[in-house]
Design a protein around this motif. Structure first.
Motif, PDB file in Angstrom:
ATOM      1  N   LEU A  29     -13.268   5.740  12.916  1.00 46.57           N
ATOM      2  CA  LEU A  29     -12.603   4.778  13.088  1.00 46.57           C
ATOM      3  C   LEU A  29     -11.751   4.089  12.274  1.00 46.57           C
ATOM      4  O   LEU A  29     -10.172   3.702  11.758  1.00 46.57           O
ATOM      5  N   GLY A  30     -12.487   3.510  11.103  1.00 47.25           N
ATOM      6  CA  GLY A  30     -12.156   2.538   9.892  1.00 47.25           C
ATOM      7  C   GLY A  30     -10.670   3.863   8.642  1.00 47.25           C
ATOM      8  O   GLY A  30      -9.909   3.563   8.562  1.00 47.25           O
ATOM      9  N   LEU A  31     -11.454   5.919   8.906  1.00 52.74           N
ATOM     10  CA  LEU A  31      -9.949   5.929   8.465  1.00 52.74           C
ATOM     11  C   LEU A  31      -8.597   5.856   9.419  1.00 52.74           C
ATOM     12  O   LEU A  31      -7.769   6.470   8.483  1.00 52.74           O
ATOM     13  N   GLY A  32      -9.275   5.742  10.353  1.00 57.64           N
ATOM     14  CA  GLY A  32      -8.187   6.311  11.117  1.00 57.64           C
ATOM     15  C   GLY A  32      -7.041   4.899  11.662  1.00 57.64           C
ATOM     16  O   GLY A  32      -5.711   5.110  11.315  1.00 57.64           O
ATOM     17  N   LEU A  33      -7.820   3.816  11.209  1.00 49.82           N
ATOM     18  CA  LEU A  33      -7.210   2.561  11.039  1.00 49.82           C
ATOM     19  C   LEU A  33      -6.189   2.493   9.256  1.00 49.82           C
ATOM     20  O   LEU A  33      -5.049   1.600   9.311  1.00 49.82           O
ATOM     21  N   GLY A  34      -6.934   2.940   8.534  1.00 47.01           N
ATOM     22  CA  GLY A  34      -6.283   3.484   7.468  1.00 47.01           C
ATOM     23  C   GLY A  34      -4.596   3.767   7.623  1.00 47.01           C
ATOM     24  O   GLY A  34      -3.970   2.789   6.409  1.00 47.01           O
ATOM     25  N   VAL A  35      -5.297   4.988   7.808  1.00 47.41           N
ATOM     26  CA  VAL A  35      -3.686   5.658   7.719  1.00 47.41           C
ATOM     27  C   VAL A  35      -2.636   5.141   8.432  1.00 47.41           C
ATOM     28  O   VAL A  35      -1.969   5.124   8.407  1.00 47.41           O
ATOM     29  N   VAL A  36      -3.350   4.526  10.101  1.00 44.24           N
ATOM     30  CA  VAL A  36      -1.881   3.784  10.926  1.00 44.24           C
ATOM     31  C   VAL A  36      -1.569   2.185   9.939  1.00 44.24           C
ATOM     32  O   VAL A  36      -0.409   2.391   9.594  1.00 44.24           O
ATOM     33  N   THR A  37      -2.288   1.849   9.245  1.00 43.62           N
ATOM     34  CA  THR A  37      -1.634   1.009   8.301  1.00 43.62           C
ATOM     35  C   THR A  37      -0.998   1.283   7.196  1.00 43.62           C
ATOM     36  O   THR A  37       0.613   0.810   6.255  1.00 43.62           O
ATOM     37  N   SER A  38      -1.331   2.324   6.628  1.00 43.76           N
ATOM     38  CA  SER A  38      -0.087   3.452   5.498  1.00 43.76           C
ATOM     39  C   SER A  38       0.718   3.444   5.982  1.00 43.76           C
ATOM     40  O   SER A  38       2.537   2.977   5.507  1.00 43.76           O
ATOM     41  N   LEU A  39       1.283   3.804   7.508  1.00 46.45           N
ATOM     42  CA  LEU A  39       2.201   3.901   8.160  1.00 46.45           C
ATOM     43  C   LEU A  39       3.213   2.910   7.914  1.00 46.45           C
ATOM     44  O   LEU A  39       4.655   2.489   8.110  1.00 46.45           O
ATOM     45  N   VAL A  40       2.092   1.503   8.476  1.00 48.29           N
ATOM     46  CA  VAL A  40       2.948   0.412   8.786  1.00 48.29           C
ATOM     47  C   VAL A  40       3.358  -0.275   7.421  1.00 48.29           C
ATOM     48  O   VAL A  40       4.803  -1.010   7.784  1.00 48.29           O
ATOM     49  N   ALA A  41       2.763  -0.490   6.243  1.00 46.74           N
ATOM     50  CA  ALA A  41       3.645  -0.978   4.882  1.00 46.74           C
ATOM     51  C   ALA A  41       4.365   0.464   4.677  1.00 46.74           C
ATOM     52  O   ALA A  41       5.495  -0.297   3.986  1.00 46.74           O
ATOM     53  N   ALA A  42       3.945   1.433   4.412  1.00 45.69           N
ATOM     54  CA  ALA A  42       5.083   2.227   4.159  1.00 45.69           C
ATOM     55  C   ALA A  42       6.298   2.102   5.080  1.00 45.69           C
ATOM     56  O   ALA A  42       7.441   1.804   4.497  1.00 45.69           O
ATOM     57  N   ALA A  43       6.488   1.915   6.002  1.00 50.76           N
ATOM     58  CA  ALA A  43       7.687   1.174   6.976  1.00 50.76           C
ATOM     59  C   ALA A  43       8.591   0.150   6.146  1.00 50.76           C
ATOM     60  O   ALA A  43       9.846  -0.268   5.889  1.00 50.76           O
ATOM     61  N   GLY A  44       7.706  -0.763   5.771  1.00 49.76           N
ATOM     62  CA  GLY A  44       7.930  -2.554   5.726  1.00 49.76           C
ATOM     63  C   GLY A  44       8.130  -2.289   3.894  1.00 49.76           C
ATOM     64  O   GLY A  44       8.108  -2.767   3.016  1.00 49.76           O
ATOM     65  N   GLY A  45       7.843  -0.850   2.960  1.00 59.67           N
ATOM     66  CA  GLY A  45       7.508  -1.566   1.241  1.00 59.67           C
ATOM     67  C   GLY A  45       8.710  -1.382   0.169  1.00 59.67           C
ATOM     68  O   GLY A  45       9.777  -1.125   1.744  1.00 59.67           O
TER      69      GLY A  45
END
Length: 436
Positions: free
Chosen positions: A63-79
């Motif tokens: 679950l933590g790893l999956g949340l980390g990947v989702v967070t990376s996707l969101v961070a990439a979009a607004g980075g």
């Protein structure tokens, strides 16, 4: 007869990834060989999920790893660097699928074959690094050492963290080997890993490896005899290195490097304090989702940056890098990963104690090797305080291999538990092929 419900294909795919680790840094098409190899177990895991042949493991760590990947996707979009961040997110998605593939590939006994192969491949990497050993020269009070081993990596700290993460796994596999032949092979591989770890001259890897070995000695009693002897030899060597003149080959360099750990101001060229300060500036400007994957080096070129002249690619600290790239939300996902590792560690400490009471050797070995995987991740986590060499393809795949095995450690049925007797699940096609 009944066909096996769990075919060996996923396990073979995972073992193929482990087998190509020594060559994983080579670039093929767009991605490195190691990243492409991860895609095969990930694709198999996706196929099993789509066809409803396997459920997603109920894992806090996953679950933590999956949340980390989702967070990376969101961070990439607004980075600050969305174009370059796409590749990083794609690789992270493949890695997540690879970890799920490892969890789905586990079969009774895989904790032997998979980990033994990982140690042997690590021994090959260590031997390759040792084959390039040359003369070592120290400067700046031991803060700079020329001629350090690199092997198939781009810099010595990557070799160091790879070997440090393997040390507790190698030691545990060695003391739990099933045959004399395996013991000999694992002993040779472990010796190669230890020598490469020492000669990488990576202080962060030394500290991380030592912490992991102490942890595994506490958690797995059967490793203590070997580690006690190795520790005594290591302490004697370090004492000798510290008292010998600095001009003595190898031992003198080792002593100089050890002394540098207590002299933080000896290297006037060390830019890490400035790099860390720049990381905190970026975190302050983008606290929640960070600057996005691979965003540090772009944000560091800002006119207000104090490290624009250094060309730093990352924050030289695992935890600062997570905060910079994914913000507080990404760090929260990392805390969930840590919680999953703690859950896995606790259940195997208890299982090992229970197995010792009833003399269940197979369960004891499973728990010992599971704890060794977690100790390997501990070594990487400790080294992460001092540097951030995880984006090397070999180190990255190795780390995700340990994470996948940690998911197994968290979810594998243990002897005596209600989950130990899992009924055989067969697909309709397998049911049709079943003979009376």
């Amino acid at each position: 007869m009944t066909l096996p419900a769990r075919p060996p294909v996923p396990a073979l795919a995972v073992m193929a990834v482990i087998a190509v680790l020594p060559f994983g840094g080579a670039v093929s098409i767009v991605l490195s060989v190691a990243f492409l190899a991860m895609a095969l177990p990930a694709a198999i895991a996706l196929w099993f999920l789509v066809t409803d042949q396997r459920p997603v493991p109920a894992s806090l760590l996953l679950l933590g790893l999956g949340l980390g990947v989702v967070t990376s996707l969101v961070a990439a979009a607004g980075g600050v660097n969305p174009g370059e961040a796409v590749i990083r997110v794609v690789i992270a998605c493949i890695a997540l699928g690879y970890a799920v593939g490892i969890a789905m590939a586990h079969r009774p006994g895989f904790e032997h074959g998979g980990l033994d192969l990982l140690v042997v491949m690590g021994g090959c990497v260590g031997a390759y690094a040792l084959s390039g050993a040359g003369a070592l020269q120290a400067a700046a009070g031991g803060w700079v050492v020329d001629g350090r081993l690199t092997g198939p990596f781009s810099q010595p700290n990557e070799l160091g963290i790879f070997c440090a993460g393997l040390l507790p796994v190698a030691v545990t596999c060695l003391v739990t080997a099933r045959s004399r032949a395996r013991t000999v092979v694992l002993a040779v591989a472990t010796s190669s890993i230890v020598l490469a770890w020492v000669l990488s001259m990576s202080r962060g890897a030394w500290i991380g490896g030592c912490v992991a070995l102490v942890a595994i000695a506490i958690a797995v009693p059967r490793t203590r005899r070997l580690l006690r002897r190795a520790g005594a030899a290591a302490v004697a060597t370090c004492v000798l290195a510290l008292v010998l003149p600095t001009g003595v080959p190898l031992l003198g360099i080792l002593g100089t490097r050890l002394r540098s750990m207590g002299n933080t101001g000896a290297n006037e060229y060390d830019a890490r304090p400035l790099i860390w300060g720049e990381a905190w500036r970026q975190i302050s400007d983008h606290p929640w989702f960070g600057v996005g994957p691979d965003g540090y080096r772009v944000a560091a070129t800002d006119s207000v940056s104090t490290v624009s002249a250094y060309g730093a690619d990352h924050a030289h600290d695992l935890y600062l890098t997570v905060l910079v790239e994914r913000g507080v939300i990404g760090m929260t996902a990392g805390i969930v990963v840590l919680a999953g590792c703690l859950v896995a560690g606790r259940r195997h400490l208890l299982a090992q104690a229970a197995a010792a009471r009833v003399d269940d050797q197979e369960s004891a070995v499973l728990s010992a090797r599971s704890l060794a995987v977690l100790a390997g991740l501990l070594a990487i986590a400790v080294h992460g305080v001092f540097d951030m060499p995880l984006w090397n393809p070999i180190v990255y795949v190795f780390t995700w291999t340990l994470l996948g095995m940690a998911i197994v450690a968290e979810t594998v049925p243990l002897a005596g538990s209600a989950r130990a007797a899992v009924p055989t699940v067969r697909t309709p096609q397998q049911e049709a092929r079943t003979t009376p």
